[in-house]
Design a protein around this motif. Structure first.
Motif, PDB file in Angstrom:
ATOM      1  N   THR A 243       3.381   8.138  -3.465  1.00 40.12           N
ATOM      2  CA  THR A 243       3.972   8.599  -2.203  1.00 40.12           C
ATOM      3  C   THR A 243       4.098   7.383  -1.289  1.00 40.12           C
ATOM      4  OG1 THR A 243       1.921   8.956  -1.000  1.00 40.12           O
ATOM      5  CG2 THR A 243       2.710  10.821  -2.323  1.00 40.12           C
ATOM      6  N   LEU A 244       5.116   7.408  -0.433  1.00 40.71           N
ATOM      7  CA  LEU A 244       5.327   6.257   0.449  1.00 40.71           C
ATOM      8  C   LEU A 244       4.194   6.146   1.467  1.00 40.71           C
ATOM      9  CD1 LEU A 244       9.199   6.444   0.880  1.00 40.71           C
ATOM     10  CD2 LEU A 244       7.913   4.735  -0.374  1.00 40.71           C
ATOM     11  N   GLU A 245       3.448   7.242   1.663  1.00 41.48           N
ATOM     12  CA  GLU A 245       2.279   7.247   2.559  1.00 41.48           C
ATOM     13  C   GLU A 245       1.261   6.170   2.156  1.00 41.48           C
ATOM     14  OE1 GLU A 245       0.874   9.357   5.277  1.00 41.48           O
ATOM     15  OE2 GLU A 245       3.029   9.028   5.489  1.00 41.48           O
ATOM     16  N   ASP A 246       1.079   6.015   0.826  1.00 41.27           N
ATOM     17  CA  ASP A 246       0.093   5.049   0.301  1.00 41.27           C
ATOM     18  C   ASP A 246       0.283   3.658   0.884  1.00 41.27           C
ATOM     19  OD1 ASP A 246      -0.510   6.995  -1.475  1.00 41.27           O
ATOM     20  OD2 ASP A 246       0.290   5.981  -3.239  1.00 41.27           O
ATOM     21  N   LEU A 247       1.506   3.396   1.295  1.00 39.33           N
ATOM     22  CA  LEU A 247       1.865   2.031   1.674  1.00 39.33           C
ATOM     23  C   LEU A 247       1.166   1.549   2.929  1.00 39.33           C
ATOM     24  CD1 LEU A 247       5.597   1.154   1.193  1.00 39.33           C
ATOM     25  CD2 LEU A 247       3.561  -0.148   0.649  1.00 39.33           C
ATOM     26  N   LYS A 248       0.471   2.464   3.598  1.00 41.32           N
ATOM     27  CA  LYS A 248      -0.184   2.067   4.854  1.00 41.32           C
ATOM     28  C   LYS A 248      -1.302   1.068   4.590  1.00 41.32           C
ATOM     29  CE  LYS A 248       1.093   6.068   7.509  1.00 41.32           C
ATOM     30  NZ  LYS A 248       0.914   7.420   6.995  1.00 41.32           N
ATOM     31  N   LYS A 249      -1.798   1.078   3.356  1.00 45.36           N
ATOM     32  CA  LYS A 249      -2.892   0.140   3.058  1.00 45.36           C
ATOM     33  C   LYS A 249      -2.319  -1.282   2.966  1.00 45.36           C
ATOM     34  CE  LYS A 249      -5.381   3.707   0.670  1.00 45.36           C
ATOM     35  NZ  LYS A 249      -4.582   4.398  -0.346  1.00 45.36           N
ATOM     36  N   ASN A 250      -3.261  -2.218   2.817  1.00 44.66           N
ATOM     37  CA  ASN A 250      -2.826  -3.617   2.874  1.00 44.66           C
ATOM     38  C   ASN A 250      -2.431  -4.187   1.514  1.00 44.66           C
ATOM     39  OD1 ASN A 250      -2.481  -4.959   5.133  1.00 44.66           O
ATOM     40  ND2 ASN A 250      -4.617  -5.612   5.386  1.00 44.66           N
ATOM     41  N   TYR A 251      -1.195  -4.516   1.350  1.00 41.26           N
ATOM     42  CA  TYR A 251      -0.755  -5.153   0.109  1.00 41.26           C
ATOM     43  C   TYR A 251      -0.038  -6.457   0.462  1.00 41.26           C
ATOM     44  CZ  TYR A 251      -1.865  -0.709  -2.026  1.00 41.26           C
ATOM     45  OH  TYR A 251      -2.535   0.396  -2.449  1.00 41.26           O
ATOM     46  N   ASP A 252      -0.088  -7.438  -0.453  1.00 40.00           N
ATOM     47  CA  ASP A 252       0.644  -8.688  -0.202  1.00 40.00           C
ATOM     48  C   ASP A 252       2.131  -8.468  -0.403  1.00 40.00           C
ATOM     49  OD1 ASP A 252      -1.864  -9.741  -0.211  1.00 40.00           O
ATOM     50  OD2 ASP A 252      -1.736 -10.556  -2.247  1.00 40.00           O
ATOM     51  N   ALA A 253       2.452  -7.500  -1.274  1.00 36.93           N
ATOM     52  CA  ALA A 253       3.869  -7.338  -1.607  1.00 36.93           C
ATOM     53  C   ALA A 253       4.159  -5.920  -2.064  1.00 36.93           C
ATOM     54  CB  ALA A 253       4.224  -8.303  -2.740  1.00 36.93           C
ATOM     55  N   VAL A 254       5.434  -5.547  -1.922  1.00 40.58           N
ATOM     56  CA  VAL A 254       5.915  -4.254  -2.408  1.00 40.58           C
ATOM     57  C   VAL A 254       6.920  -4.537  -3.517  1.00 40.58           C
ATOM     58  CG1 VAL A 254       7.408  -2.302  -1.814  1.00 40.58           C
ATOM     59  CG2 VAL A 254       5.610  -3.010  -0.238  1.00 40.58           C
ATOM     60  N   ILE A 255       6.818  -3.791  -4.620  1.00 41.21           N
ATOM     61  CA  ILE A 255       7.872  -3.853  -5.642  1.00 41.21           C
ATOM     62  C   ILE A 255       8.637  -2.539  -5.504  1.00 41.21           C
ATOM     63  CG2 ILE A 255       8.373  -4.067  -8.098  1.00 41.21           C
ATOM     64  CD1 ILE A 255       5.597  -5.328  -8.440  1.00 41.21           C
ATOM     65  N   GLY A 256       9.899  -2.623  -5.226  1.00 43.37           N
ATOM     66  CA  GLY A 256      10.603  -1.386  -4.919  1.00 43.37           C
ATOM     67  C   GLY A 256      12.080  -1.422  -5.264  1.00 43.37           C
ATOM     68  N   PHE A 257      12.806  -0.458  -4.719  1.00 43.55           N
ATOM     69  CA  PHE A 257      14.215  -0.268  -5.059  1.00 43.55           C
ATOM     70  C   PHE A 257      15.115  -0.683  -3.890  1.00 43.55           C
ATOM     71  CE2 PHE A 257      11.610   2.857  -7.335  1.00 43.55           C
ATOM     72  CZ  PHE A 257      11.837   2.404  -8.627  1.00 43.55           C
ATOM     73  N   SER A 258      16.250  -1.270  -4.216  1.00 42.19           N
ATOM     74  CA  SER A 258      17.091  -1.882  -3.176  1.00 42.19           C
ATOM     75  C   SER A 258      17.771  -0.841  -2.280  1.00 42.19           C
ATOM     76  CB  SER A 258      18.124  -2.800  -3.820  1.00 42.19           C
ATOM     77  OG  SER A 258      18.799  -2.105  -4.839  1.00 42.19           O
ATOM     78  N   ASP A 259      17.776   0.446  -2.684  1.00 39.16           N
ATOM     79  CA  ASP A 259      18.384   1.479  -1.838  1.00 39.16           C
ATOM     80  C   ASP A 259      17.324   2.228  -1.035  1.00 39.16           C
ATOM     81  OD1 ASP A 259      17.391   2.372  -4.266  1.00 39.16           O
ATOM     82  OD2 ASP A 259      18.735   4.097  -4.366  1.00 39.16           O
ATOM     83  N   ARG A 260      16.107   1.690  -0.944  1.00 39.48           N
ATOM     84  CA  ARG A 260      15.053   2.339  -0.139  1.00 39.48           C
ATOM     85  C   ARG A 260      14.531   1.377   0.921  1.00 39.48           C
ATOM     86  NH1 ARG A 260      11.544   5.594  -4.718  1.00 39.48           N
ATOM     87  NH2 ARG A 260      13.265   6.960  -5.341  1.00 39.48           N
ATOM     88  N   CYS A 261      13.887   1.952   1.964  1.00 38.21           N
ATOM     89  CA  CYS A 261      13.342   1.127   3.042  1.00 38.21           C
ATOM     90  C   CYS A 261      11.826   1.049   2.929  1.00 38.21           C
ATOM     91  CB  CYS A 261      13.666   1.750   4.397  1.00 38.21           C
ATOM     92  SG  CYS A 261      15.390   1.570   4.764  1.00 38.21           S
ATOM     93  N   TYR A 262      11.280  -0.100   3.152  1.00 44.02           N
ATOM     94  CA  TYR A 262       9.831  -0.312   3.130  1.00 44.02           C
ATOM     95  C   TYR A 262       9.440  -0.982   4.447  1.00 44.02           C
ATOM     96  CZ  TYR A 262      10.845   0.570  -1.774  1.00 44.02           C
ATOM     97  OH  TYR A 262      11.287   1.142  -2.934  1.00 44.02           O
ATOM     98  N   PRO A 263       8.142  -0.955   4.808  1.00 43.60           N
ATOM     99  CA  PRO A 263       7.749  -1.571   6.087  1.00 43.60           C
ATOM    100  C   PRO A 263       8.218  -3.019   6.174  1.00 43.60           C
ATOM    101  CG  PRO A 263       5.900  -0.425   5.064  1.00 43.60           C
ATOM    102  CD  PRO A 263       7.025  -0.371   4.087  1.00 43.60           C
ATOM    103  N   ASP A 264       8.704  -3.384   7.365  1.00 43.89           N
ATOM    104  CA  ASP A 264       9.290  -4.717   7.554  1.00 43.89           C
ATOM    105  C   ASP A 264       8.332  -5.851   7.200  1.00 43.89           C
ATOM    106  OD1 ASP A 264      11.544  -3.596   8.351  1.00 43.89           O
ATOM    107  OD2 ASP A 264      11.168  -3.784  10.516  1.00 43.89           O
ATOM    108  N   ALA A 265       7.031  -5.591   7.447  1.00 41.04           N
ATOM    109  CA  ALA A 265       6.068  -6.684   7.289  1.00 41.04           C
ATOM    110  C   ALA A 265       5.884  -7.112   5.831  1.00 41.04           C
ATOM    111  CB  ALA A 265       4.723  -6.249   7.847  1.00 41.04           C
ATOM    112  N   SER A 266       6.230  -6.221   4.891  1.00 43.01           N
ATOM    113  CA  SER A 266       5.914  -6.548   3.498  1.00 43.01           C
ATOM    114  C   SER A 266       6.893  -7.544   2.902  1.00 43.01           C
ATOM    115  CB  SER A 266       5.986  -5.302   2.623  1.00 43.01           C
ATOM    116  OG  SER A 266       5.558  -4.187   3.295  1.00 43.01           O
TER     117      SER A 266
END
Ligand code: TXA
Ligand code: MG
Length: 329
Positions: A243-266
């Protein structure tokens, strides 16, 4: 070191190991009949001796000269429909025709015909080539020549066909493996040994019989010995995100899809669009390797793919297979 066809041929005929491009991933090749050269492959990769190699043929019809007994049901259809291409077939063989080290002592051997015409030309010159993926055992497979050079050194001989586009291999993931097995009731069936670039539903439509797929069953004796060993893993710790909720934790990087939005900081590594499983699969190893090059320690990987999407595009199972293996430490 990039070398042309004639030089690759001479090295292989001289019992040396040469990296070769294929439509799936780069391979580390040796003349099948040179036990010296095949031994070098195991040593170079640090590959467990119990993990047999795939024999790469120039022509699909060549498999018939190695078969023990009558051809498995559907073999001719499979070879005619899918070779050259990303399908590996494991069948019982005449042991005297294939050195034991290639088969890791088994009574079967794995065969495929790679799609890249210049690689088949090389095989035609040298004879059948064994080729595991050109990566150190346990690391992500190589999808361009610099991946091979990073694992084995810049002076390692890599066959580089004239005009070859080395951006990324065409499919970016290994072949699908099928294994012919006769059950105690005497009935032979094709079993799935490894998920890969060729979809199971396409294979079933040609075979006109169901494949046996026990890959999800937990066993310490998998059909492909290679499945026992740690695989495809970068140094980074990967967390599968459902779930995108998980992303609130601290990660150095996100591996994701180019048609989706992720937090700007990642820092974001894109696999491709979420509606193009082919593009995503093609980029998996490239992205996993990039994490290591960039020194990423902890990455979150977007696994939010709906069940409906997965049913429609069965190749998503290949994505989950490789990502889960990459995440297990
Ligand atoms: O796309 C591919 O298949 C690539 C390219 C280079 O052709 N090759 C590749 O090779 O992925 P490798 O060595 O990374 O994986 C071969 C797999 C291993 O899991 C091994 O256990 C299995 O094939 N295998 C080989 N011979 C077998 C046999 N006789 N019975 C069961 N599994 C076998
Ligand atoms: Mg491999």
């Amino acid at each position: 070191m990039r070398i042309p066809l004639f030089q690759a041929r001479d090295l292989l005929l001289d019992s040396q190991v040469v990296a070769i491009p294929t439509e799936t991933v780069w391979g580390l090749s040796a003349n099948m009949n040179s036990v010296d050269a095949v031994t070098k492959i195991y040593r170079l990769k640090n590959r467990p001796p119990k993990n047999p190699l795939i024999i790469h043929l120039a022509d699909g019809g060549d498999i018939f000269e190695y078969l023990l007994g009558s051809p498995p049901k559907g073999l001719k259809d499979l070879t005619e429909q899918f070779w050259p291409g990303p399908l590996t077939l494991v069948v019982p063989v005449l042991e005297e025709k294939i050195p034991s080290i290639v088969r890791a002592g088994l009574g079967t051997a794995a065969f495929r015909v790679p799609a890249l015409a210049s690689t088949r030309e090389l095989i035609r010159y040298v004879g059948p080539l064994v080729a595991p993926s050109a990566n150190l055992s346990g690391k992500p497979s190589a999808t361009c020549v610099s991946d091979v050079e990073r694992d084995f050194g810049v002076s390692f001989p890599c066959f580089f066909p004239e005009g070859y586009n080395d951006e990324n291999t065409e499919l970016g993931v290994e072949s699908t493996i099928l294994i012919w097995k006769i059950s105690p009731d005497g009935v032979g069936r094709w079993h799935v040994g490894r998920l890969g670039a060729l979809s199971l539903s396409l294979i079933e439509s040609v075979l006109q019989m169901p494949l046996v797929n026990t890959l999800q069953v937990d066993t310490d004796q998998p059909l492909c010995p290679g499945q026992m060993f740690r695989h495809y893993a970068p140094e980074a710790l990967l967390t599968l995100g459902y779930t995108l909720e998980d992303l609130k934790k601290n990660y150095d990087a996100v591996i994701g899809f180019s048609d989706r939005c992720y937090p700007d900081a990642s820092q974001i590594y894109y696999l491709g669009r979420s509606d193009s499983v082919y593009e995503v699969i093609r980029n998996i190893y490239r992205v996993l390797r990039k994490l290591d090059e960039d020194g990423i320690q902890r990455a979150w990987i977007d696994c939010c793919i709906s069940d409906e999407e997965q049913r429609r595009e069965s190749l998503w199972s290949v994505f989950f297979d490789r990502i889960k293996k990459a995440a297990s430490k």
